[in-house]
Write a protein that holds these residues in place. Structure first.
Motif, PDB file in Angstrom:
ATOM      1  N   THR A 222       0.835  -1.204   0.000  1.00  0.00           N
ATOM      2  CA  THR A 222       0.000   0.000   0.000  1.00  0.00           C
ATOM      3  C   THR A 222       0.868   1.251   0.000  1.00  0.00           C
ATOM      4  O   THR A 222       0.573   2.228  -0.680  1.00  0.00           O
ATOM      5  CB  THR A 222      -0.889   0.031   1.256  1.00  0.00           C
ATOM      6  N   VAL A 223       1.932   1.208   0.759  1.00  0.00           N
ATOM      7  CA  VAL A 223       2.807   2.374   0.859  1.00  0.00           C
ATOM      8  C   VAL A 223       3.565   2.615  -0.438  1.00  0.00           C
ATOM      9  O   VAL A 223       3.676   3.734  -0.908  1.00  0.00           O
ATOM     10  CB  VAL A 223       3.793   2.187   2.031  1.00  0.00           C
ATOM     11  N   VAL A 225       3.037   1.261  -3.652  1.00  0.00           N
ATOM     12  CA  VAL A 225       2.303   1.351  -4.907  1.00  0.00           C
ATOM     13  C   VAL A 225       0.984   2.102  -4.757  1.00  0.00           C
ATOM     14  O   VAL A 225       0.703   3.018  -5.502  1.00  0.00           O
ATOM     15  CB  VAL A 225       2.022  -0.049  -5.489  1.00  0.00           C
ATOM     16  N   GLY A 226       0.156   1.718  -3.825  1.00  0.00           N
ATOM     17  CA  GLY A 226      -1.118   2.424  -3.665  1.00  0.00           C
ATOM     18  C   GLY A 226      -2.231   1.540  -3.161  1.00  0.00           C
ATOM     19  O   GLY A 226      -2.071   0.406  -2.851  1.00  0.00           O
TER      20      GLY A 226
ATOM     21  N   LEU B  52       2.558   0.501 -11.549  1.00  0.00           N
ATOM     22  CA  LEU B  52       3.304   1.285 -10.567  1.00  0.00           C
ATOM     23  C   LEU B  52       2.401   2.176  -9.736  1.00  0.00           C
ATOM     24  O   LEU B  52       2.820   2.739  -8.733  1.00  0.00           O
ATOM     25  CB  LEU B  52       4.324   2.187 -11.283  1.00  0.00           C
TER      26      LEU B  52
ATOM     27  N   ARG C 141      -3.248   8.248   1.763  1.00  0.00           N
ATOM     28  CA  ARG C 141      -2.778   6.860   1.832  1.00  0.00           C
ATOM     29  C   ARG C 141      -1.669   6.706   2.862  1.00  0.00           C
ATOM     30  O   ARG C 141      -1.737   5.840   3.735  1.00  0.00           O
ATOM     31  CB  ARG C 141      -2.277   6.462   0.444  1.00  0.00           C
ATOM     32  N   LEU C 142      -0.642   7.549   2.796  1.00  0.00           N
ATOM     33  CA  LEU C 142       0.505   7.391   3.688  1.00  0.00           C
ATOM     34  C   LEU C 142       0.148   7.721   5.134  1.00  0.00           C
ATOM     35  O   LEU C 142       0.603   7.051   6.071  1.00  0.00           O
ATOM     36  CB  LEU C 142       1.681   8.256   3.215  1.00  0.00           C
TER      37      LEU C 142
END
Lengths: 226, 232, 228
Positions: A222-223, A225-226, B52, C141-142
């Motif tokens: 998740t970190v 790539v997403g 990516l 997200r982060l």
């Protein structure tokens, strides 16, 4: 098996790169020596009471010096856009992550085992009486440092102020593991073995390692790539 | 089953839709020129196709498999802006690492083969940081092709290449096409791209402005596309 | 509709706080051993409960963002974390004042205060992370991942610091001790204030969320302008 081979490939790549350039190794070793020196100005090494917080001093040195190695971990993939190539490949993000953790752990262990004799000389402490126990504690606590540091290296890899953000994020998170390491190291360097009264710190360390290894491995994709 | 299927892909940066309902299919053996002005969304789209970046909506499938699957990524070759090789390692070590990661049967042998094909066999043990620019570019090409990908994704491939590297790349691309590989190439260099391409997709401010077969008219007058389907 | 609801919450919170202040400062007597300063407990505890629950909710909403990728969850998580952060500072300051009066020191390394301080550091990192990331989706997200790490770590921190020291007054709330350790009037004052603080927190979170949404709107407009 194939997964393991990927992890080893990445670990060896990082180690090989690092041993050729020696950038992080030299920097972190020098920094560790400087911190050791500064601490010996702050805390009189000849005083008897120093034994009471020898563990604390040692882990302060390790914690500070390690950020140089950990910061480099994912940052080394940015030059030439290597990170993109790795993420686009069949390599699972978790394998990339664990491979880097393995390499970082080896580098950190090397750093720490090099610092230990110097520390012993500066503070006149015999650290080898409970060496197997000490080695176990150092190994487990270094893994804690590695797993958190590498994970946040991945998280901060594309951010500006990366070198600043990494220590800010890592140190508070590391407190439980550092606490356990400090308690155990002080006891072990005083010659006291791991027994019923301080064994709970070892359980804390191992628990910390297990929880955060699992959490990091699960969230690293998740970190990255997403 | 299509080689590449971009299925109603959307990408948001916050509330801003950088890509809106991008939907197109690429058949096996096609060579697609992905065109568009700066900021149109070409690189964003290519990164999503390469796995990516994760789209907010929609999916990219390569030969039916989701691009985030391990197996599927084995078939992709990516040549981006950076050369994606490690400066501190030798040419041979670099190629062997990527060959291992891509599960190539005999990584060392394949690495050597590709060093020979790109004319780098005599410097195989030289560290990449000592290479000239042209040598680094050729190594990058070797890295992208060595696992024999069936889908090639190229981001501005001809920019900043020297003549020798361009020749090598063009040769490899022609070879790949005749072997039936599928190519998606994002580029500004209209002429080179349109020469190689069989199809064209034009991205205009985040959505598809035009998609179709590359015609002779486009080749004669590359600006035609932008005039008719480009930005208003 | 939402506006009206928020005004209603603000009104109730205001009335509740006023009523509580009246009761705490004027109606209830001084405590036997602690004199007047015990009253700060009625602010310290609610602040602690509100902020602690806030951080837990932030974890839940962060998880919700990662699951459903709707930026509203991110706005909620960020807003709750900020408000909880402020309330955590209130907890520490009120605790410190109490400690100065009762124990004679501004800071004692007691487990709960120490853990709360570490908690502040962890979430200060979260707030700083949000500041250095400009792109909203990456930021969401982060910081969601960091929030998850932060809360899990907080649990470990809590336990480990407890093992390390024990100084803090033990539990006094009747739900923990079964009654008898604190005067029921004083305890009820504390609980009423918990309600007031929670409402206040909800209000602040709602206001902060509105701000997040506006910020995202501005960011989106800027991106549109840049592509023209």
């Amino acid at each position: 098996m194939h997964y393991l081979r990927s992890v080893v490939t990445i670990a060896l790549k990082d180690l090989r790169s690092e041993f050729r350039s020696k950038e992080s190794i030299n920097a972190s070793l020098s920094f560790a020596m400087v911190v050791l020196l500064l601490l010996s100005f702050a805390f009189d090494p000849s005083a008897e009471q120093v034994r009471d917080f020898s563990g604390g001093l040692l882990w302060l040195v390790f914690a500070f010096a390690s950020t140089l190695i950990l910061n480099r971990s994912f940052a080394r993939e940015l030059g030439n856009d290597c990170l993109d190539a790795l993420l686009a490949s069949p390599l699972p993000s978790s394998a990339l992550f664990l491979g880097k953790c393995a390499a970082n752990w080896v580098l950190l262990m090397g750093l720490e085992l090099a610092c230990l004799p110097v520390f012993g000389i500066f503070y006149n402490i015999t650290w080898w009486t409970q060496f197997p126990g000490l080695l176990l504690v150092i190994a487990c606590a270094t893994w804690s440092l590695t797993i958190i540091g590498t994970m946040f290296s991945a998280l901060t890899v594309n951010l500006r102020l990366r070198e600043l953000m990494l220590p800010i994020l890592v140190y508070p998170m590391m407190i439980p593991a550092l606490l356990g390491a400090i308690q155990l190291t002080t006891d072990l360097m005083a010659g006291k073995p791991i027994a019923a009264d301080n064994e709970l710190w070892l359980r804390l360390l191992i628990g910390f390692d297990i929880i955060f290894t699992a959490l990091s491995t699960a969230l690293v994709d998740t970190v990255l790539v997403g | 089953m299509n080689a590449v299927e971009v299925d109603k892909v959307w990408k948001y940066y916050g509330d801003f839709a950088a890509l809106r309902d991008i939907d197109f299919k690429v058949d096996e053996g096609d060579c697609v020129a992905l065109l568009g002005r700066n900021g149109a969304g070409k690189t964003t789209l290519l990164r999503i196709i390469a796995g990516l970046s994760r789209p907010a909506r929609g999916q990219v499938r390569i030969r039916g498999g989701d691009v985030r699957d391990q197996e599927t990524r084995r078939r992709i070759g990516l040549l981006g802006h950076g050369i994606a090789v490690y400066d501190e390692l030798s040419a041979f070590e670099n190629l062997r690492i990527f060959a291992t990661i891509y599960d190539v049967p005999d990584p060392a042998k394949r690495a050597m083969e590709w060093l020979e094909r790109t004319g780098l066999d005599r410097v195989k043990d030289g560290l990449v940081r000592e290479f000239s620019r042209g040598m680094r570019q050729r190594l990058a090409v070797a890295r992208a092709f060595l696992h024999e990908p069936s889908v090639l994704l190229l981001d501005e491939p001809f920019t900043a290449l020297d003549d020798r590297a361009i020749a090598v790349l063009q040769g490899l691309l022609a070879q790949a096409r005749s072997a039936g590989s599928t190519i998606i190439m994002s580029t500004h260099q209209l002429r080179e791209a349109l020469e190689l391409a069989s199809n064209v997709v034009l991205i205009n401010r985040g959505h598809i402005g035009f998609q179709g077969v590359r015609t002779a008219e486009m080749l004669e007058d590359p600006g035609w596309l932008y005039r008719n389907y480009g930005e208003v | 509709m939402r506006e009206k609801l928020l005004y209603a919450v603000a009104l109730i919170a205001g009335i509740l706080l006023a009523r509580n202040l009246y009761v705490i400062l004027l109606k209830l007597p001084d405590e036997a051993r602690q004199d007047a300063i015990w009253r700060i407990f009625t602010f310290h505890l609610p602040a602690a409960i509100a902020s602690g629950s806030g951080f837990f909710l932030a974890l839940v909403f962060s998880g919700a963002y990662l699951a459903w990728r709707n930026l509203k969850w991110d706005a909620l998580a960020a807003s709750i974390t900020e408000v909880s952060f402020a309330l955590a500072i209130v907890t520490l300051v009120t605790g410190s004042i109490w400690a100065r009066i009762i124990w004679g020191v501004w800071w004692a390394w007691d487990p709960r205060l120490t853990s709360y301080f570490i908690c502040l550091l962890i979430y200060a990192g979260y707030l700083m992370l949000r500041r250095v990331i400009d792109e909203p989706t990456t930021r969401a997200r982060l910081s969601a991942v960091l929030s998850i790490f932060g809360f899990v770590d907080l649990i470990v921190v809590w336990k480990s610091i407890e093992w390390w020291k024990t100084l803090h007054p033990g539990p006094v709330l009747s739900i923990r001790t079964g009654g008898g350790r604190i005067d029921p009037n004083m305890e009820s004052a504390a609980w009423w204030n918990v309600l007031a603080f929670v409402m206040l927190a909800i209000l602040l979170v709602a206001m902060r969320m509105r701000q997040e949404e506006t910020r995202r709107e501005i960011d989106a407009l800027r991106r549109v302008v840049h592509t023209v």
